[in-house]
Design a protein around this motif. Sequence first.
Motif: not given
Length: 116
Positions: A56, A64, A66, A73, A75
């Motif tokens: 992401c 980064s 996810q 969820s 990140v």
Amino acid sequence: MFPVVKEGYLMKQTRSFQRWQRRYFRLRGRTLYYAKEKESQLWDEFELEDATFAECSINNANHSFQVITARRSVVLCAESRGDMEAWAGALRGALHRESTDSTGNPKRYLFVISRH
């Protein structure tokens, strides 16, 4: 108990205010554990059953990705592209170890790492 497949520090984005916190992660079997420090006695866990992963784009956070399940969820951000790809490979491997469902059909997982 399953052996540790991959471990190390990653940045984890908080739900509130989307701040970043440095956490120590440990992948064991199909569960991702994390704590403030490697020596911590209390660990949170993230079951990877039916997980989806995707790179992401987050402001001020290169490398980064996810992790998404039906329940949660999160990140995460690695220190380098190579580290992110190493985590991607380890997570993908953890999911494919048990890659059939209860009927014997192959499970399908999505892990997208694009090259910019």
